[in-house]
Design an enzyme around this catalytic site. Sequence first.
Site, PDB file in Angstrom:
ATOM      1  N   GLU A  46      -4.385   7.376  -4.777  1.00 37.55           N
ATOM      2  CA  GLU A  46      -4.606   6.661  -6.049  1.00 37.55           C
ATOM      3  C   GLU A  46      -5.946   7.088  -6.629  1.00 37.55           C
ATOM      4  OE1 GLU A  46      -4.005   2.440  -5.605  1.00 37.55           O
ATOM      5  OE2 GLU A  46      -2.027   2.729  -4.743  1.00 37.55           O
ATOM      6  N   HIS A  82      -1.300   0.214  -9.841  1.00 38.72           N
ATOM      7  CA  HIS A  82      -1.863  -0.781  -8.907  1.00 38.72           C
ATOM      8  C   HIS A  82      -2.340  -2.042  -9.652  1.00 38.72           C
ATOM      9  CE1 HIS A  82      -3.621  -1.085  -4.598  1.00 38.72           C
ATOM     10  NE2 HIS A  82      -3.368  -2.286  -5.085  1.00 38.72           N
ATOM     11  N   ARG A 131       0.856  -1.175   0.000  1.00 39.04           N
ATOM     12  CA  ARG A 131       0.000   0.000   0.000  1.00 39.04           C
ATOM     13  C   ARG A 131       0.896   1.230   0.000  1.00 39.04           C
ATOM     14  NH1 ARG A 131      -3.306  -2.931  -1.438  1.00 39.04           N
ATOM     15  NH2 ARG A 131      -5.402  -3.351  -0.599  1.00 39.04           N
TER      16      ARG A 131
HETATM   17  C1  GLV Z   1      -4.710  -5.342  -3.843  1.00 38.48           C
HETATM   18  O1  GLV Z   1      -4.033  -4.391  -3.613  1.00 38.48           O
HETATM   19  C2  GLV Z   1      -5.243  -6.204  -2.856  1.00 38.48           C
HETATM   20  O2  GLV Z   1      -5.160  -5.898  -1.659  1.00 38.48           O
HETATM   21  O3  GLV Z   1      -5.806  -7.242  -3.228  1.00 38.48           O
END
Ligand code: GLV
Length: 327
Positions: free
Chosen positions: A268, A287, A239
């Site tokens: 984001e 991401h 994160r």
């Molecule tokens: C993606 O970032 C997830 O947590 O699955």
Amino acid sequence: MGVPSAPRVFVSGLLPAPAMEQLAELDLGWWEGDNLSRERLLEEAARAQGLLTFLTDRVDEELLAAAGRLKIVANLAVGFDNFDLAAATRHGVLLTNTPDVLTEATADLAFGLLIAAARRFREGRDWLEGGHWQGWRPLLLAGQEVGGATLGIVGLGRIGRAVARRARGFDMRILYTASRRHPEAEDETGAVFVSLGELLEQADFVSLHCPLTPATHHLIGPAELARMKPTAVLVNASRGAVVDQTALLEALRAGRIFAAGLDVFEEEPIAPDDPLLGLPNVVALPHLGSATVATRTRMALRAVENLRAGLAGARPRDLLNPEAWHG
Ligand code: GLV
């Protein structure tokens, strides 16, 4: 659009077809656009018995207080820092995530970023596209060696361990730090437990795989970046807020670390003109950790399985707040 007398379910966006099919007998609504607004999420939550959320949807006291009929919120992600677990438990709402099914895909992406940042893929591409390639030179765009280097993994859970397995194939020495020791993973991968400080000082590559919690918020800040080697590469596929992004920008600009491979950001989507994205020593992705067709389909099916269990009064497989379960 589903069956009106069935439980009302709202999904934050269209899912892969096999998962949508499994929701067909419910009174189903879903968001068609890119970003579900907060207002629309609150509106839908107020009348839904089940929500299937994305990691960008905040499920907090405000939402839960207004969602009188809500039984379950199933996140389409393994991370759940968008959930207020205590608030959901107070309101008797079950929360779930999608562990296991995305481990390998996410580890692949983290390792891809590691290699791309170490070997300067982005600068190489810029070099080609800019018409600078005049010929072969011994040190042209020379990067850092991956094979045999020391990898420091922060958080040796499922994904961290899968990254460690990949690192073994590259003959890497593996260090890790975590809130507790993982003897089984140590046996499997040869990873050695050290303090965060030791890891930062010794690692050629630092890869972050911890969840975002109050304890890991800005875990990597100016002091931690200063302890890393000037030749080191930072990889973040966990994160964004685990890293102090302003401090990272400064460290990369000043050449205090060699490069970064980033799949996640404090905000984001990150603004396209953010100075971090303009740095030649940053390889950045939007991401995409778990983004393969097979993995995203498995995640959607797992979230739907959790959602349906919660609606049917059964204990969902990936229940995050068992205190709210009164089965
Ligand atoms: C993606 O970032 C997830 O947590 O699955």
